[in-house]
Design a protein around this motif. Sequence first.
Motif, short mmCIF file in Angstrom:
data_model
loop_
_atom_site.label_atom_id
_atom_site.label_comp_id
_atom_site.label_asym_id
_atom_site.label_seq_id
_atom_site.Cartn_x
_atom_site.Cartn_y
_atom_site.Cartn_z
N MET A 1 -20.16 3.03 29.61
CA MET A 1 -18.78 2.40 30.83
C MET A 1 -18.82 2.95 32.30
O MET A 1 -18.50 3.80 31.88
N ASN A 2 -18.69 2.39 32.88
CA ASN A 2 -18.73 3.38 35.11
C ASN A 2 -16.92 3.50 35.13
O ASN A 2 -16.31 2.96 35.06
N ASN A 3 -16.81 4.53 35.03
CA ASN A 3 -15.33 5.16 35.43
C ASN A 3 -15.87 6.14 35.99
O ASN A 3 -14.43 6.67 36.37
N ARG A 14 -12.17 8.25 36.14
CA ARG A 14 -10.98 8.32 35.67
C ARG A 14 -11.24 8.95 34.40
O ARG A 14 -11.77 8.29 33.93
N VAL A 15 -9.52 9.97 34.01
CA VAL A 15 -10.23 10.55 32.32
C VAL A 15 -9.08 9.72 32.02
O VAL A 15 -7.96 10.00 32.40
N SER A 275 -7.54 0.35 37.67
CA SER A 275 -7.08 1.63 38.23
C SER A 275 -7.28 1.45 39.61
O SER A 275 -6.32 2.28 39.66
N ALA A 276 -7.55 0.76 40.16
CA ALA A 276 -7.84 1.31 41.75
C ALA A 276 -8.44 0.13 42.88
O ALA A 276 -9.39 -1.07 42.26
N CYS A 277 -8.26 -0.25 43.81
CA CYS A 277 -8.13 -1.57 44.53
C CYS A 277 -8.01 -1.57 46.30
O CYS A 277 -7.48 0.35 46.31
N THR A 278 -8.18 -2.56 46.64
CA THR A 278 -7.62 -2.26 48.36
C THR A 278 -6.79 -3.25 48.71
O THR A 278 -6.49 -3.67 47.70
N VAL A 279 -5.47 -2.52 49.71
CA VAL A 279 -4.87 -4.50 49.46
C VAL A 279 -5.66 -4.71 51.38
O VAL A 279 -5.75 -4.58 52.41
N ALA A 280 -5.12 -5.28 51.08
CA ALA A 280 -4.67 -6.86 52.30
C ALA A 280 -3.39 -6.99 52.45
O ALA A 280 -2.32 -6.79 51.85
N ALA A 295 -14.92 0.23 35.55
CA ALA A 295 -14.73 -0.24 34.50
C ALA A 295 -12.71 -0.94 33.78
O ALA A 295 -12.33 0.39 33.72
N ARG A 296 -12.97 -2.15 33.43
CA ARG A 296 -11.65 -2.40 32.98
C ARG A 296 -10.78 -1.72 31.88
O ARG A 296 -12.22 -1.02 31.05
#
Length: 297
Positions: A1-3, A14-15, A275-280, A295-296
């Motif tokens: 899982m990619n954290n 992410r922990v 858990s994290a994003c970019t916004v427009a 990962a979700r």
Amino acid sequence: MNNTVVIGDVSITRVQEFAGASLSRPGFLFPDSDPAFWATLDDPDFYDSASGTLRTVLHTWLIRSGGRTILLDTGAGNGKERPYAPVYGHFDNAYLANLAAAGVAPGDVDLVINTHLHVDHVGWNTRLDGRSWVPTFPNATYLMPAPDFDYWNPLKHPRPPGDGNQNVYEDSVAPVHAAGLVQLWSGEHRIDADLVLEAHPGHTPGSSVLRLESGAAGALFVGDILHNPVQIAAPDVNSCWCEDPAMARAARRRLLAEAADRRLVVFPGHFGGHSACTVASSGGVFVVDSWASLARI
């Protein structure tokens, strides 16, 4: 899982402490929000439309920068007495095991950053040793915003009956200060060449943002200034825990506008899913542009 994601020379992992259903309904946590928004939302990462309840996620951002190991916010902690926030009381979660899985033992941590001093952001500052609360990360400096350190001190500002932060200062802040590990800051605090803390009050008097600028890339770790994606679509929606509503709205709009303009990755304190994003932004309306590669959960 990619954290883990990498931004410039900085890695962010992410922990997880907790992810699951809650008993909170949107009308309680986000009293400013439009019920029509939730009626049309079908996103199990954030909201269970069948039960009408929000999903709860608690995590720490583990940041490796400039040769140091940094923890941003420390969740609710295990075994804490929370008479007016029972959802966070007497946790028995695998947080330290999750931290170990990310390659970090408590003694390896160089810096702990509390974006603010709410119950669900300082819990693992301490652990129970016999009958005493002691620092979980004994070799770390704990950076705490001075305005929050003062505001949540019950000797200076007694908490009213029913306050959800009852006992929090006593078991998760004061023991670290007594151990000589706390460094208070206000305004702005430079951590290293890539990281700087900035005050953005509103959610709490000391609510802060960690800014990452590394090469051409950047990010904002916004704590609870953004608690749920509804606040991206409707930035004037506060959570019920925002101490100064007008200042909280202003901080949220200011940070979203910069994130959209500069393509900064936004790392909130409680987003589920990736858990994290970019916004427009288009016509003054903010939207999630893309989710991080985490990962979700």
